[in-house]
Scaffold this active site. Structure first.
Site, PDB file in Angstrom:
ATOM      1  N   ASP A  94       0.866  -1.172   0.000  1.00 58.83           N
ATOM      2  CA  ASP A  94       0.000   0.000   0.000  1.00 58.83           C
ATOM      3  C   ASP A  94       0.912   1.235   0.000  1.00 58.83           C
ATOM      4  OD1 ASP A  94      -2.140   1.736   0.067  1.00 58.83           O
ATOM      5  OD2 ASP A  94      -3.183   0.727   1.711  1.00 58.83           O
TER       6      ASP A  94
HETATM    7  C1  NOJ Z   1      -3.963   4.006   0.300  1.00 60.03           C
HETATM    8  C2  NOJ Z   1      -5.158   3.106   0.420  1.00 60.03           C
HETATM    9  O1  NOJ Z   1      -5.072   2.375   1.627  1.00 60.03           O
HETATM   10  C3  NOJ Z   1      -5.319   2.132  -0.727  1.00 60.03           C
HETATM   11  O2  NOJ Z   1      -6.559   1.511  -0.596  1.00 60.03           O
HETATM   12  C4  NOJ Z   1      -5.179   2.829  -2.037  1.00 60.03           C
HETATM   13  O3  NOJ Z   1      -5.341   1.908  -3.088  1.00 60.03           O
HETATM   14  C5  NOJ Z   1      -3.819   3.498  -2.101  1.00 60.03           C
HETATM   15  N1  NOJ Z   1      -3.724   4.493  -1.032  1.00 60.03           N
HETATM   16  C6  NOJ Z   1      -3.550   4.165  -3.441  1.00 60.03           C
HETATM   17  O4  NOJ Z   1      -4.278   5.324  -3.580  1.00 60.03           O
END
Ligand code: NOJ
Length: 720
Positions: free
Chosen positions: A296
């Site tokens: 993530d």
């Molecule tokens: C953080 C989030 O937790 C995740 O769900 C998302 O896909 C990413 N950022 C990218 O934006």
């Protein structure tokens, strides 16, 4: 429990709908006809030409910075692409821009390896569908798959080859804002939805140019953070993990999901991003996943704060655990070369990760045609089309949950009737801070949506009632009395244009409007950014000034319908007692205003059923239907007994249970007919039931069947 699909189809009556999967004119790329051996040979030849730096470069996923979804931004992207230091990019919007960047990768870098273009396409691209929690309340796998299919058609038309969806984190804590992005509390339903979404996005193996790669997230257990606080510590038994939380991730893998995103939280004291047991033993060893794992956002560098080492250490731990791609941290590009030279990461491990990224690109057909998703003619043809918007409107109405619908006497001397639906005539007052906002309609995580294109509720209802009724409007209150709280809850261009008038002035205006009306629609609840990422709450009431407005509107004696916008279960104990009709509309997407009109005026019958329990108060949380019996269960119907498992001040039951939802019609159920009376461990049985619409409205019903294992070697839930 046997999670076989054929069983599921027998358990859940599939609602009849006119949905047709919309396959825009996609085309197949040459890789569709190639074998796995062809792929291996192609990648062998390519990897033989790659330097160590170029291999590490494939593992790097910077953000473009055009759409900010996290804390950091990457820079100098073009120079990095040229040096072969980038494997993909995300959240860049627009087919022309994407084509241009792809051209840089293909023409300016030494080996011309194409890039992946990712985006958070969570519940639609420009045509927005209900937030995932709402979508799950349809219990309609056809509709859910269709929404993902349309999202893929639109995203791919605009250059996107990879979506960071589905989010399948089971959660039983509505304090967590991200419950809005998932499918609620039930692992079985969550698993079916995970499969439907992967099928919708990836279609037939991502062969066509309107099929994109899915990414199941957040692996694992992200929905179980302590106290519902985002990014917080998770700690749970293996029993609970595998019985209640893992099924949806596993189902996505079984459905062939191309990628998996690691979660921010720790599992057994090790951050998921560095957790080899999770990423290798379970995901690949037990479940046979053969795609790639991405972190993530800054998941690698955050492990410094988790306290398990410096950037080089945590980067090495991530890749050694089985993580292949680094989102934004630049820990891999920054430190892996050194770690390889020092023997902390083997060349074999690096090669494996690089190969997995190249395989994904190969499977998407990008080596045959790097511009597969870059047809500049497609956006006009495929994005925000009439057909897509019609589907969004139909599916939005299906997601609404009718929480209450009392009989009221609208015309003196006539018998009392359910307040909803009502005929659009006379003066209809639409009152509340959420009534006339366009940007609030699509809901959280609608990064590609053109925000001011969605009609507000007032605008939509005016359009629908022209020549039949007058729509009157007053804001009535701000979102919350505390201005700084409102600011935190309306970020990312979702301002509700805070009104500088006093609470009393706003209320006076609303009461003047209310008194001129025949019926009041109170559009209240959460702003769209009150749920979603980093939007945890400890108080789940409708905010203060809105509650006060609602009380004053009720005092007018006019019939009041609460149209509730929310991204999570709220505590509605007072509202349930005092408001005659409550329609929970979540955030219904770009066509929400029309869909709400359809439901209020009875053009459709809202048939949604809750997929998360609504508590009576926050103290009951975590609250979920599939709980254990305990050794001291409370007798049914009782709400307190000394030395039983209960509370002194509130009973154990939710306000609205999982599976709950009213209808404008009524259904009767015949006897259940079982195809056999016993089953073995791998056996199947079919349960059939005759369901009859006994009311006066057309409607569809979600038939729910629960089971209980009465005696086992380990304890089992009272209902599953
Ligand atoms: C953080 C989030 O937790 C995740 O769900 C998302 O896909 C990413 N950022 C990218 O934006």
């Amino acid at each position: 429990m046997n999670r076989d699909k054929s069983n599921y189809n027998n358990m859940i009556y599939k609602k009849l709908s006119l949905s047709v999967l919309l396959f825009a004119a996609g085309f197949l790329t040459a890789s569709a006809q190639k074998s796995p051996q062809d792929m291996d040979r192609f990648i062998d030849v390519l990897m033989n030409k790659m330097t160590l730096e170029e291999k590490i470069g494939q593992l790097n996923l910077p953000v473009t910075g055009e759409i900010t979804t996290g804390q950091a931004k990457s820079s100098d992207i073009a120079a990095k692409i040229k040096k072969g230091e980038v494997g993909g990019l995300f959240n860049l919007k627009g087919v022309e821009k994407i084509r241009e960047v792809q051209k840089q990768a293909v023409e300016d870098s030494r080996l011309g390896i194409p890039l992946l273009f990712g985006m958070d396409v969570i519940h639609g691209y420009e045509t927005m569908f209900p937030i995932p929690l709402g979508l799950s309340c349809t219990w309609d796998m056809t509709a859910i798959e269709e929404s993902a299919r349309i999202a893929a058609v639109e995203a791919s038309a605009d250059g996107i080859s990879w979506t960071f969806s589905p989010m399948v984190d089971i959660s039983r804590d509505p304090r967590w804002g991200r419950v809005s992005e998932g499918s609620g509390e039930d692992p079985f339903l969550g698993a079916m939805i995970a499969e439907a979404m992967v099928r919708g996005y990836q279609g037939k193996n991502m062969e066509r140019n309107d099929e994109i790669m899915a990414c199941v997230k957040h692996f694992a257990l992200y929905g179980a953070g302590e106290a519902g606080r985002d990014y917080n510590t998770v700690d749970m038994s293996r029993q609970r993990m595998f019985n209640d939380y893992m099924l949806p991730y596993e189902a996505a893998v079984e459905a062939g999901v191309g990628s998996v995103m690691a979660s921010f939280n720790e599992v057994d004291g090790i951050p998921a991003t560095a957790n080899k047991w999770l990423m290798t033993d379970i995901l690949r060893g037990q479940w046979g996943f053969n795609g790639f794992v991405v972190t993530d956002y800054t998941g690698i560098s955050e492990m410094i704060d988790h306290g398990i080492g410096d950037l080089q250490t945590v980067s090495a731990r991530a890749i050694n655990a089985g993580v292949d791609m680094d989102m934004v941290s630049e820990g891999f590009v920054g430190t892996l070369k050194k770690s390889v030279q020092e023997g902390k990461v083997s060349m074999a491990t690096l090669n494996t990760a690089c190969r997995r990224i190249l395989e994904a690109k190969y499977k998407l057909g990008l080596f045959d045609n790097p511009y597969k998703y870059c047809d500049p003619k497609r956006p006009a043809r495929d994005i925000f089309t009439k057909a897509h918007r019609d589907a969004a409107r139909r599916i939005a109405a299906e997601s609404f949950v009718l929480l209450k619908n009392d009989d009221v006497t609208l015309i003196p001397g006539t018998p009392a009737e359910p307040l909803l639906p009502f005929n659009p005539k006379g003066n209809i007052a639409v009152i509340g801070p959420l009534a006339d906002s366009r940007t609030n309609m699509p809901g959280t995580w609608s990064v590609a949506a053109v925000l001011d294109r969605c009609p507000s509720l007032v605008e939509g209802l005016k359009e629908m009632t022209t020549g039949k009724a007058n729509i009157l409007y007053a804001k009535g209150s701000n979102l919350i009395s505390d201005a700084s709280y409102e600011e935190r809850a309306t970020m990312f261009g979702r301002s509700l244009n805070r009104d500088n008038r006093t609470d009393q002035q706003l209320l006076d205006e609303a009461l003047t409007v209310a008194n001129q009306s025949d019926i009041i629609i109170a559009a209240l609840g959460e702003s769209s950014e009150m749920s979603g990422e980093s939007s945890s709450r400890t108080d789940l009431n409708i905010p203060d000034v809105q509650q006060n407005l609602l009380k004053e509107l009720l005092k007018t004696g006019k019939p009041v319908v609460l149209v509730l916008f929310t991204g999570r279960p709220l505590t509605l104990t007072w509202e349930q007692e005092h408001v005659p009709a409550i329609l929970n509309v979540w955030f219904g997407g770009s066509e929400a205003a029309y869909a709400i009109g359809d439901a209020l005026f009875g053009y459709v019958n809202p048939g949604g059923k809750l997929t998360m329990s609504f508590p009576k108060n926050v103290g009951q949380i975590p609250l979920y239907y599939a709980h254990k019996n305990t050794g001291r269960p409370l007798a049914q119907g009782k709400w307190f007994e000394k030395f039983r498992s209960n509370y002194l001040d509130v009973d154990n039951e939710p306000l609205y249970p999982f599976g709950y939802g009213l209808s404008y019609t009524t259904f009767s159920y015949g006897d259940i007919d079982l195809s056999r009376s016993t089953i073995d461990m791998t056996g199947e049985l079919t349960a059939a039931v005759m369901v009859t619409n006994t009311g006066t409205w057309p409607g569809s019903e979600v038939v729910q069947l629960y089971i209980r294992d009465l005696v086992g070697s380990t304890t089992r839930p009272v209902k599953e």
